[in-house]
Design a protein around this motif. Structure first.
Motif, PDB file in Angstrom:
ATOM      1  N   TYR A   8     -16.094 -19.740 -18.467  1.00 54.55           N
ATOM      2  CA  TYR A   8     -16.317 -19.459 -19.889  1.00 54.55           C
ATOM      3  C   TYR A   8     -15.261 -18.497 -20.433  1.00 54.55           C
ATOM      4  N   MET A  56     -24.417 -10.012 -24.122  1.00 57.12           N
ATOM      5  CA  MET A  56     -24.755 -11.414 -24.399  1.00 57.12           C
ATOM      6  C   MET A  56     -25.497 -11.636 -25.713  1.00 57.12           C
ATOM      7  N   ARG A  57     -26.221 -10.626 -26.214  1.00 59.63           N
ATOM      8  CA  ARG A  57     -27.116 -10.879 -27.336  1.00 59.63           C
ATOM      9  C   ARG A  57     -26.754 -10.142 -28.610  1.00 59.63           C
ATOM     10  N   ALA A  69     -19.715 -11.674 -33.940  1.00 58.25           N
ATOM     11  CA  ALA A  69     -19.259 -11.957 -32.567  1.00 58.25           C
ATOM     12  C   ALA A  69     -19.094 -13.458 -32.336  1.00 58.25           C
ATOM     13  N   MET A  71     -19.206 -16.411 -29.906  1.00 61.20           N
ATOM     14  CA  MET A  71     -19.845 -16.700 -28.610  1.00 61.20           C
ATOM     15  C   MET A  71     -19.803 -18.202 -28.381  1.00 61.20           C
ATOM     16  N   TRP A  73     -20.149 -20.098 -26.025  1.00 60.73           N
ATOM     17  CA  TRP A  73     -21.106 -20.688 -25.070  1.00 60.73           C
ATOM     18  C   TRP A  73     -22.489 -20.880 -25.682  1.00 60.73           C
ATOM     19  N   GLU A  74     -22.742 -20.292 -26.875  1.00 59.01           N
ATOM     20  CA  GLU A  74     -24.082 -20.274 -27.481  1.00 59.01           C
ATOM     21  C   GLU A  74     -24.375 -21.526 -28.279  1.00 59.01           C
ATOM     22  N   ARG A  86     -26.211 -18.707 -20.821  1.00 56.86           N
ATOM     23  CA  ARG A  86     -25.838 -17.323 -21.122  1.00 56.86           C
ATOM     24  C   ARG A  86     -25.783 -16.484 -19.841  1.00 56.86           C
ATOM     25  N   PRO A 353     -14.413 -12.630 -27.651  1.00 57.87           N
ATOM     26  CA  PRO A 353     -14.882 -12.383 -26.277  1.00 57.87           C
ATOM     27  C   PRO A 353     -13.943 -11.454 -25.502  1.00 57.87           C
TER      28      PRO A 353
END
Ligand code: XUL
Ligand code: CO
Length: 441
Positions: A8, A56-57, A69, A71, A73-74, A86, A353
């Protein structure tokens, strides 16, 4: 589970140690995990952990603007596949930075599904996946916790809610979070009283709320014993934000609460830098209060912005700050169950990231330097010697008699009557500050 070939963060290498002369932004300049300081490796002194909720959150929203942010992968769903992916991303992140511990809230790793049974089943399923990731990587859980402050049901507190059914819900959530922490071999479990406080005494029964909070902690201790969970329980002090008056506002308030309710034997403190400064204390003050009670367990490492004045949770970069923390940790003889958890988030403007890596590299290097400087201060010895000499009058004569509880008030009056006016020595604060600066090189 993440396959070995998949990444990732394909652009990010394993972060190496390159030493102080390196100009590589993706390298450590000071954190050299194997390097020995006072006979112990930096890795074992510092015990770095990453916070799942920030890494992550945290979308980096603020009260005035949307999350920024990025992200990739989300899919932003509450699905278990999203939650597990995640977790894969997080463990790749830990691996590339060489961070060996992590911390989580139940609702960070698995979704809140507005139904206790469904939310708990989801937590159990993601916990099993996290357990596989731990096993494959050797990473360890520093502590787990339950989020008893985010959902609207907790808007008036959890353990201190005026509503007994909300208390029961919070207790049930604590049970499930302790179960998850236990299943993951967690070294500790934190209680941060997110909304355990009040805004107005016009509607609040303070005495009953405190009794209920203590009841929740006693129930948790009983449960821990019943299931054989041996992790350390911690309370994390914080004043204001979110409640106007938090019951756990600083280390001294927490220790008093734990003593009053006969909980001190089962709890230590998790002290956070930005919480200390919001309480009007320095971090080293809070650490010292905890150490004096034999109750410093772990540290949430971050720093605040003195110009903003709320809990900005910034990454630690201030070398005086990290030095003073590490002086206290060395003085205590090091962590046992605890460590340095980066309870810190990037600025809203640092949305890529890649910034997650810069942020943690900076925090790890700042603490590695703090550790080296603290060890240099101790090897230099002048600060320690000064403090010893400053209190030397307590080592014999009348001082020793007071310390040993031998003296009486009449004896002290007799002593003063037959002795000249005391001559007090200089505190030499500026000289000592100069010595500290000499060691920062
Ligand atoms: C909030 C805070 C929490 C605790 C865990 O300010 O520090 O993230 O560390 O609930
Ligand atoms: Co914290």
């Amino acid at each position: 589970m993440l396959s070995a070939a998949m990444s990732y963060f394909p652009e990010i290498p394993q972060i190496p140690y390159e030493g102080p002369t390196s100009k590589n932004a993706l390298a450590f300049k000071h954190y050299n995990p194997k390097e020995l300081v006072e006979g112990k490796s930096m890795h074992d002194h510092l015990r770095f952990a990453a916070a799942y909720w920030h890494v992550m959150r945290n979308g980096l929203g603020d009260p005035f603007g949307a999350p920024t942010a990025v992200m990739p992968w989300e899919d932003y769903s509450d699905s278990l596949s999203n939650a597990k992916r995640r977790a894969d991303v997080f463990f790749e992140f830990l691996g590339k930075l060489g961070i060996d511990f992590w911390c989580f809230h139940d609702r960070d790793v698995a979704p809140e599904l507005n139904d206790y049974k469904k939310s708990t089943a989801a937590l159990q399923e993601v916990t099993a996946h996290l357990g596989q990731l731990q096993q494959a990587s050797g990473k360890k859980l520093l502590w787990g916790t339950a989020c008893l402050f985010g959902h609207p049901r907790y808007s008036q507190g959890a353990g201190t809610s005026p509503n007994a059914e909300v208390f029961a819900y919070g207790a049930a959530q604590v049970k499930a979070a302790i179960d998850a922490t236990h299943a993951l071999g967690g070294l500790g479990y934190v209680f941060w009283g997110g909304r355990e406080g009040y805004a107005s005494l016009l509607n609040t029964h303070m005495g009953r709320e405190l009794d209920h909070l203590a009841a929740l902690l006693h129930l948790a201790v009983d449960y821990k014993r019943a299931i054989g969970f041996t992790g350390q329980f911690y309370i994390e002090p914080k004043p204001r934000e979110p409640s106007t008056h938090q019951y756990d506002s600083d280390a001294a308030a927490c220790l008093n609460f734990l003593r009053e309710y006969d909980l001190l034997g089962d709890f230590k403190l998790n002290i956070e830098t930005n919480h200390a400064t919001l309480a009007g204390h320095t971090m080293e003050h809070e650490l010292t209060v905890a150490i004096n009670a034999g109750a410093l367990g772990s540290i949430d490492a971050n720093q605040g912005d003195m110009l903003i004045g709320w809990d900005t949770d910034q990454f630690p970069t201030d070398l005086y700050g990290t030095t003073k923390v590490m002086l206290k940790v060395l003085e205590m003889g090091g962590f046992t169950t605890g460590g340095l958890n980066f309870d810190a988030k990037r600025r809203r403007e640092s949305h890529e990231p890649l910034d997650l890596f810069h942020a943690h590299i900076g925090g790890m290097d700042a603490f590695a330097r703090g550790l080296k400087i603290a060890a240099a201060v101790r090897a230099d010895g002048r600060l320690g010697k000064f403090v010893c000499e400053r209190y030397a009058s307590w080592n014999s004569g009348i001082g020793q008699r007071v310390e040993n509880k031998k003296a009486t008030l009449a004896e002290l009056a007799e002593y003063v009557s037959s002795h000249p006016e005391p001559v007090i020595a200089s505190g030499r604060q500026e000289m000592l500050e100069n010595i500290l600066n000499e060691c920062i090189c």
